[in-house]
Design a protein around this motif. Structure first.
Motif, mmCIF file in Angstrom:
data_model
loop_
_atom_site.group_PDB
_atom_site.id
_atom_site.type_symbol
_atom_site.label_atom_id
_atom_site.label_comp_id
_atom_site.label_asym_id
_atom_site.label_seq_id
_atom_site.Cartn_x
_atom_site.Cartn_y
_atom_site.Cartn_z
ATOM 1 N N LEU A 1 27.072 17.813 11.464
ATOM 2 C CA LEU A 1 27.446 18.431 12.738
ATOM 3 C C LEU A 1 28.317 19.660 12.519
ATOM 4 C CD1 LEU A 1 28.246 15.295 14.976
ATOM 5 C CD2 LEU A 1 26.120 16.617 14.839
ATOM 6 N N THR B 1 26.037 22.483 11.202
ATOM 7 C CA THR B 1 25.120 22.919 12.259
ATOM 8 C C THR B 1 25.834 23.743 13.315
ATOM 9 O OG1 THR B 1 23.720 20.959 11.942
ATOM 10 C CG2 THR B 1 23.506 22.118 14.031
ATOM 11 N N SER B 2 27.044 23.341 13.672
ATOM 12 C CA SER B 2 27.792 24.025 14.725
ATOM 13 C C SER B 2 28.426 25.323 14.259
ATOM 14 C CB SER B 2 28.891 23.104 15.264
ATOM 15 O OG SER B 2 29.856 22.839 14.246
ATOM 16 N N LYS C 1 36.372 29.324 15.490
ATOM 17 C CA LYS C 1 35.569 28.339 16.219
ATOM 18 C C LYS C 1 36.312 27.013 16.346
ATOM 19 C CE LYS C 1 30.912 30.079 15.288
ATOM 20 N NZ LYS C 1 29.556 29.753 14.769
ATOM 21 N N MET D 1 30.008 18.561 23.426
ATOM 22 C CA MET D 1 29.676 19.583 22.428
ATOM 23 C C MET D 1 29.051 18.929 21.194
ATOM 24 S SD MET D 1 30.992 20.576 19.272
ATOM 25 C CE MET D 1 30.729 21.934 18.172
ATOM 26 N N THR E 1 25.217 19.401 19.817
ATOM 27 C CA THR E 1 24.958 19.769 18.428
ATOM 28 C C THR E 1 23.935 18.822 17.812
ATOM 29 O OG1 THR E 1 27.220 20.616 18.219
ATOM 30 C CG2 THR E 1 26.012 20.204 16.183
ATOM 31 N N LYS F 1 20.709 21.172 18.368
ATOM 32 C CA LYS F 1 20.830 22.115 17.261
ATOM 33 C C LYS F 1 20.489 21.525 15.896
ATOM 34 C CE LYS F 1 22.742 25.058 20.196
ATOM 35 N NZ LYS F 1 22.074 26.320 20.603
ATOM 36 N N CYS F 2 20.757 20.250 15.695
ATOM 37 C CA CYS F 2 20.732 19.650 14.359
ATOM 38 C C CYS F 2 19.310 19.417 13.845
ATOM 39 C CB CYS F 2 21.487 18.317 14.391
ATOM 40 S SG CYS F 2 21.853 17.647 12.762
ATOM 41 N N TYR G 1 28.325 27.014 22.642
ATOM 42 C CA TYR G 1 27.336 27.880 22.010
ATOM 43 C C TYR G 1 27.002 29.056 22.918
ATOM 44 C CZ TYR G 1 26.673 24.007 18.809
ATOM 45 O OH TYR G 1 26.869 23.025 17.884
ATOM 46 N N GLN H 1 22.727 31.151 15.246
ATOM 47 C CA GLN H 1 24.088 31.567 15.531
ATOM 48 C C GLN H 1 24.606 32.368 14.344
ATOM 49 O OE1 GLN H 1 25.740 30.582 18.529
ATOM 50 N NE2 GLN H 1 23.765 29.740 19.137
#
Length: 420
Positions: free
Chosen positions: A77, A80-81, A101, A116, A120, A124-125, A282, A368
């Motif tokens: 995580l 990825t974030s 961040k 959040m 993620t 996103k992951c 994000y 990102q």
């Protein structure tokens, strides 16, 4: 579950504090990654584990990183974030924190932090990375199927079914920290943890139903969309079976919803006003931008390429070929995990297996700043490049063709004269 009950349930969880403690440890310690796998070393894992509420019972400080379930999840995580980054120094790789961040994350309340982390994971992951040893069934497919099975079986969710639970063993063990379930293990196993029974919580019932109905995983996870996993019901051995429960029109409507909505929009009505003031961790890359990639062959040989977000990965491939004076005469692939042969790959259109690089626009990868992509050209010679997204230029006209904006080092010969 009403708004106040949901808020209290989330605030009583420990995943937010555990994750913050994990990131803070990385921030305040010099964490060196292992040479081969880029994992956190055993001694650091042992120290981190002792800080967590969800600590594992371990007998020594030699247990490897993937065996620590919470730390493995937080590692994925964090990367990825973009809260975590791998700093490739001269002789070793170190894990570092993006302090800007992290400071923003720490300004969130516990509900915002929880959502959040959920976004993620869900959006996103690359979920295959959560399967630490890379063995067994497809993690993404299993997570989707597990949610489908649990939702269908509620409220008779706690009836023991060892065969059922063992099929979803990795999913159950890797993801209890979100508060959706507790589990117990068989006591007579030696080498691997095997789930014997699962107890779904009220919070789990809420999110299982909500995510399945409003945020179906195969449509909302960016890696699933790139691979077009939503077109298939299941995979058996090497065979994929096209889904029959959704028409092409239904699929297009779901994809359109993904493109127009924020993942967190669906939860706004579940909380009192003001609870989700900082809900968007994000930035949205739905607008047309220009991206600047640093494309490195080595630390001393690299090119910076500016390219439109509307360009395809095939266009990016051609730009790399031109930047390094290579002939475009071999197959290639982009690996969105940042590591060759790991996770999702976008393939040369001359290959037989999708997804193809000329069918995916760069903006579809939902990148990102700081994200890394591995690029392999010529499977025999094995030219490996590492791409890092260094800047997203917003409020600008997308380029009609890529530009080289900076260079370092002389490009090697693609076909050196071995007789010299």
């Amino acid at each position: 579950m009403n708004k106040e009950e949901l808020k209290i349930e989330i605030e009583n969880l420990q995943i937010q504090d555990d994750f913050s403690d994990f990131i803070n440890y990385i921030s305040t310690n010099n964490v060196k990654l292992t040479a081969q796998a880029n994992h956190i070393g055993p001694k650091d894992c042992f120290a981190i584990n002792n800080l967590l509420y969800h600590k594992q019972a371990v007998k020594h400080n030699k247990l490897k990183h993937p065996k620590y379930h919470a730390i493995w999840l937080f590692f994925q995580l964090g990367l990825t974030s973009g809260l975590l980054e791998i700093d490739d120094q001269k002789s070793s790789n170190y894990l570092k924190v993006n302090e800007e961040k992290f400071s923003y994350f720490m300004s969130f309340n516990k509900v915002e932090k929880y959502l959040m982390l959920l976004e993620t994971l869900w959006v996103k992951c690359c979920l295959e990375n959560l399967n630490p040893d890379g063995r067994g069934p497809d993690f993404q497919e299993n997570l989707n199927d597990f949610f489908e099975s649990l939702e269908e079986s509620l409220p008779n969710k706690n009836e023991p079914n060892n065969l059922f639970y063992s099929h979803y063993n990795d999913v159950i063990i890797q993801l209890p920290f979100f508060g959706w379930w507790d589990y117990s293990l068989k006591k007579d196993t030696t080498y691997y943890d095997i789930v014997e029974e699962v107890d779904i919580s009220l919070l789990g019932e809420f999110f299982i139903k909500k995510l399945k109905a409003e945020r179906p995983l195969l449509f909302w996870n960016k890696h699933s969309r790139i691979n077009k996993s939503y077109l298939f019901e299941t995979t058996f051995m090497m065979f994929q079976y096209e889904r029959t429960d959704l028409s092409e029109e239904d699929i297009n409507k779901l994809l359109d919803r993904v493109s127009k909505e924020s993942f967190l929009d669906v939860f706004t009505d579940n909380f009192e006003e003001g609870i989700l003031d900082k809900k968007n961790f994000y930035s949205s890359n739905t607008q047309d931008n220009n991206y600047i990639f640093k494309v490195a062959l080595t630390k001393k040989i690299w090119r910076k390429i500016k390219i439109s977000s509307l360009a395809t990965f095939e266009d990016l491939h051609i730009a790399i070929m031109q930047a390094f004076n290579f002939d475009n005469d071999h197959l290639y692939a982009f690996f969105l995990s940042g590591t060759v042969y790991k996770g999702d790959s976008l393939k040369d259109p001359r290959r037989e297996e999708a997804p193809f690089a000329d069918e995916v626009e760069i903006k579809e990868a939902d990148l990102q700043n700081g994200d890394k992509i591995a690029y392999l050209f010529d499977y025999i010679a094995g030219w490996q490049f590492l791409l890092k997204l260094e800047e997203i230029e917003t409020n600008t006209t997308p380029l009609s063709k890529p530009q080289i904006v900076d260079t370092k080092g002389e490009a090697p010969e693609q076909y050196p004269d071995w007789e010299e």
